[in-house]
Scaffold this motif. Structure first.
Motif: not given
Length: 341
Positions: A73-89
């Motif tokens: 499982a992955v835990i992030i603080t937002q899914p919309w911007w920067y590297m997190e967008f890539k991680i969610v994809s």
């Protein structure tokens, strides 16, 4: 479980997930991940800081994205911007469940001067298994924006950790301290009329009554309050880095626009006053009316020199942050563990 944590581009974003990562390791889970101050979607342009001090190596983002880590499982603080967008994809492509611990609470929706409506991006959480909000108010606003995904009011590991530090600082602060802290807001929502209100408020408190005013500027501040620092000796910009210290030393917190710092102020039991009672934003004015018996509306009320403000914050806190005896870092990890069984 093998858990991967990531956050960018601000340290305070990461402070929402670091306590959960520490607790996860304590409970025997394998913890991977990092945070970064970079606004980038390129691994080459990202300088990683290990999510935990003793995490081996700082190349865990690359290892995750190239499939070298077997993550549950992955835990992030937002899914919309920067590297997190890539991680969610990446998570969606490889069917890895991901969870979001909100980076900050929403206090109110608003419309900017240019007509742009706030928080529209929060209509989608991009398929997360669960979104953990600070409190119910954030969930209610996100539903108004069209979000229909799984949202859970869970509290804030960051604010709970900060309160421990605030309590320590408060023990060292003189009980007769008369320090007022002014919190401005971003350029898109600052109203210069609040500066005039602040001048009147300073006079009402008593310019020579030993009050010291500290200005805490927003990261995207328009700096309209700085003119007061040039005009008055007892008006200064706060240069420190510790929000906990600032909250602890303050007797009165003054806000030019509804701010998440209000939650910390209420948790610490500080007095609060708002300058946005006649703000150009109808939402700000509505917010002022909504909490008029809790947060002193200076614009529409007279203020005596010996300021007396309400500190009956239970209704305000109940709406904006989930506070329980069991820390939120434990409740969040328990939720994830149960969800993945």
């Amino acid at each position: 479980m093998n858990l991967f944590f990531y956050s960018s581009p601000y340290k305070y974003y990461a402070e929402n997930i670091i306590p959960v990562a520490k607790h996860a390791r304590k409970m025997g889970h394998n913890v991977y991940g990092a945070y970064s101050f970079d606004k980038s979607t390129s691994i080459k342009g990202t300088n990683e800081i290990p999510i935990l001090p003793n995490n081996s190596g700082c190349d865990q983002l690359r290892l995750f994205l190239n499939g070298s880590l077997n993550i549950d499982a992955v835990i992030i603080t937002q899914p919309w911007w920067y590297m997190e967008f890539k991680i969610v994809s990446y998570c969606k492509k490889h069917r890895i469940p991901f969870y979001i611990i909100d980076h900050a609470p929403i206090m109110t929706e608003y419309v900017e001067r240019n007509g742009k409506e706030s928080h529209l991006y929060r209509a989608s959480l991009r398929g997360c298994r669960a979104f953990f909000s600070y409190g119910q108010n954030t969930i209610d606003i996100m539903k108004k924006k069209g979000c229909e995904e799984n949202m859970v009011s869970m509290g804030s590991p960051r604010f709970e950790g900060m309160m421990k530090s605030i309590k320590k600082h408060k023990r060292k602060v003189d009980g007769e301290s008369k320090i007022a802290v002014i919190y401005d807001t971003s350029a898109r929502m600052e109203d210069e009329a609040v500066v005039k209100s602040m001048v009147r408020l300073r006079k009402a408190l008593g310019a020579s009554d030993n009050w010291q005013f500290l200005l805490k500027e927003h990261p995207r501040s328009p700096k309209v309050f700085r003119q007061l620092c040039d005009s008055y000796e007892n008006f200064n910009i706060y240069r420190g880095k510790s929000n906990e210290e600032l909250i602890a030393m303050s007797s009165l917190d003054i806000f030019s626009f509804p701010s998440s710092s209000m939650i910390l102020s209420a948790m610490a039991g500080n007095g609060m006053a708002g300058l946005y009672g006649n703000h150009f934003s109808t939402h700000a004015r509505s917010y002022s009316n909504r909490y008029s018996n809790i947060i002193f509306d200076y614009v529409n009320n007279k203020l005596s020199r010996n300021i007396e403000v309400s500190k009956k914050y239970k209704p305000f806190l109940k709406e904006n942050i989930k506070l329980l005896e069991i820390p939120s870092k434990i409740r969040i990890l328990n939720y994830i563990e149960k969800d993945l069984r």
